[in-house]
Design a protein around this motif. Structure first.
Motif, PDB file in Angstrom:
ATOM      1  N   ASN A 270    -106.313  47.266 -39.129  1.00 58.29           N
ATOM      2  CA  ASN A 270    -105.868  47.647 -37.799  1.00 58.29           C
ATOM      3  C   ASN A 270    -106.851  48.655 -37.235  1.00 58.29           C
ATOM      4  O   ASN A 270    -107.299  49.567 -37.947  1.00 58.29           O
TER       5      ASN A 270
ATOM      6  N   GLU B  16    -104.519  49.754 -31.557  1.00 62.09           N
ATOM      7  CA  GLU B  16    -103.372  48.857 -31.447  1.00 62.09           C
ATOM      8  C   GLU B  16    -103.741  47.413 -31.788  1.00 62.09           C
ATOM      9  O   GLU B  16    -102.929  46.506 -31.627  1.00 62.09           O
ATOM     10  N   SER B  17    -104.958  47.195 -32.251  1.00 61.16           N
ATOM     11  CA  SER B  17    -105.440  45.847 -32.573  1.00 61.16           C
ATOM     12  C   SER B  17    -105.310  45.567 -34.064  1.00 61.16           C
ATOM     13  O   SER B  17    -105.475  46.469 -34.893  1.00 61.16           O
ATOM     14  N   ASP B  18    -105.002  44.319 -34.383  1.00 61.82           N
ATOM     15  CA  ASP B  18    -105.011  43.881 -35.772  1.00 61.82           C
ATOM     16  C   ASP B  18    -106.034  42.763 -35.921  1.00 61.82           C
ATOM     17  O   ASP B  18    -106.195  41.938 -35.031  1.00 61.82           O
TER      18      ASP B  18
ATOM     19  N   SER C  73    -106.062  37.133 -34.934  1.00 57.72           N
ATOM     20  CA  SER C  73    -105.443  38.392 -34.544  1.00 57.72           C
ATOM     21  C   SER C  73    -104.190  38.113 -33.735  1.00 57.72           C
ATOM     22  O   SER C  73    -104.161  37.182 -32.918  1.00 57.72           O
TER      23      SER C  73
END
Length: 465
Positions: free
Chosen positions: A114, A117-119, A151
């Motif tokens: 991560n 806020e991104s995976d 993602s």
């Protein structure tokens, strides 16, 4: 043999050396590291934070005097790793997976993490990776990577460094020339992203291929959902310059909501509703926020809108004022079609046809990207508006001559001014000519009738009793 314990961390290895004049080294190293404890025995830069577990196994063999001859291989395992520095406001968190390497290739079947806020879930393989750090290794070829990225959510802001983290100006121009936002090596990637969030737009179900070489991204059949429809594109996007990002794209837009999409790019968008479909080839630049620099646009294509509505559009509102037909303030139409080209800061419209049931519009001309208008507008109104129609000036005396063979009023206007405050001038030349012809015809009819009466009177005068 080597065995050490640093806090709760175990390190072991072995090393052998032969021929001290030209030593050959052979060794291996195994370590299990609790990254939370690194700060206890190694000073970290202020603001740096490490967490999680890392396990490494490395083996190497070769001549010590010739680093390029050293053969190495191994793997590094990550479990719930967090890396944060003072210059990275969006730390890398939840890093899990295994990286394997040898002299030729470094890669991972699955690496998850991560960032902000991104995976991201990555499977990757990079060849010639040593060329990034060793000059001799660079001679064997430029580093290149193949990547499979999946993602649930990817935010471009999470992947871009802050201005404070940018390199010095002397190095920045060189970096910009080589890759700009992109890394300085070639990439061939396949992506599948649930939600892609940029500063301007959100896209869903993003899938396709991207090839990156020397800072230029080539999109290969990239598809996504946006504005309640779908967008498919292929072409190139040059990201070497942060302030000017040229693109050359084939774009197919299918059944998007015109109000949601077009309001981002044009003044008409906020007044136009309906399902919008467009096929086009476009060239231009993106600005530093990945928004469109409209002044740079070149292109051509066709557009369609189905089951739409024009509401509060200044041109049709002005048309309602000029003609007295109040229903033109809100135009519900079945379909809208047109061809277009874009050049020199203008959108050139050809054969724009709007079918609004008993009312039709035909438009040709151009509109500047600054909102200036230069159109010819033909409007066909149903006979049922006769009691409302109030044509300006002397045209009111010619109302009957504006009717076509179907009984509809056929009005031609010259449109000028700005999109927010259009000017309409009714073209009456054809009707004036028709009126002259009608007057001439009536005059001839009266002359013929008078001549006949005179002939009959003469006949009666000389008629014998």
């Amino acid at each position: 043999l080597l065995s050490a314990k640093l806090g709760g961390n175990d390190i072991s290895g072995k090393l052998s050396m032969s021929n001290f004049d030209d030593p050959t080294v052979k060794g291996s190293l195994a370590a299990v590291m609790n990254l939370n404890e690194v700060k206890d025995f190694y000073p970290l830069e202020q603001g740096t934070e490490l967490k999680g577990m890392m396990k490494a196994n490395v083996a190497l063999e070769g001549k010590a005097k010739v680093p390029a001859s050293m053969k190495a291989n191994g793997n590094v395992d990550f479990k719930d790793v967090t890396v944060k520095t003072a210059s990275s406001p969006r730390p890398l968190k939840n890093l899990n997976g295994t990286i394997t390497f040898n002299n030729d290739v470094i890669g991972s079947k699955q690496l998850s993490m991560n960032i902000g806020e991104s995976d991201l879930n990555l499977g990757f393989s990079m060849k010639n990776y040593l060329g990034m750090v060793m000059q001799d290794a660079a001679k064997s070829g430029k580093p290149n990577a193949t990547i499979k990225l999946t993602s649930r959510q990817l935010r471009t802001a999470d992947l871009m460094s802050e201005s404070s983290a940018q390199p010095a100006a002397s190095n920045k121009s060189e970096q910009k020339k080589e890759g700009g936002l992109l890394p300085g090596f070639d990439i061939d990637a396949n992506v599948s992203i649930g939600t892609l969030v940029t500063e301007k737009f959100d896209f869903n179900n993003v899938k396709g291929g991207v090839n990156v070489s020397k800072g230029v991204a080539t999109l290969k059949n990239l598809t996504m959902n946006a504005f309640e429809g779908t967008i498919a594109t292929k072409g190139t996007l040059d990201l070497r310059d942060e302030k000017k990002r040229p693109f050359d794209l084939d774009l197919n837009i299918t059944k998007v909501e015109s109000n949601s999409m077009l309001s981002k790019f044009s003044s008409i968008g906020k007044n136009l509703f309906g399902k919008f479909t467009m096929k086009t080839k476009l060239q231009g630049d993106l600005n530093d926020t990945l928004g469109l620099n409209t002044q740079s646009l070149l292109g051509e294509g066709s557009a369609e809108i189905f089951d739409g509505k024009l509401l509060g559009f200044p041109l049709t509102s002005k048309l309602a004022d000029v003609t007295g037909v109040t229903s033109l303030r809100e135009v519900n139409f079945k379909n809208w079609t047109n061809a277009f080209s874009i050049a020199n800061g203008k959108i050139n419209i050809k054969d724009l046809k709007v079918n609004a049931g008993t009312t039709d519009f035909l438009v040709g001309g151009s509109q500047g990207l600054d909102g200036s208008m230069d159109y010819s507008l033909n409007v066909k109104l149903p006979e049922s508006v006769s009691d409302q129609l109030k044509l300006p000036g002397a045209a009111s005396q010619l109302a009957q001559f504006f009717k076509d063979k179907d009984g509809r009023f056929n009005l031609n206007f010259i449109v000028s001014g700005m999109a927010t405050s259009p000017s309409l001038k009714l073209d009456t030349h054809a009707q004036e000519e028709m009126a002259k012809q009608a007057v001439e015809k009536k005059k001839n009819e009266l002359l013929d009738a008078g001549k006949k009466k005179a002939e009959d009177a003469l006949k009666n005068l000389f008629k014998r009793p």
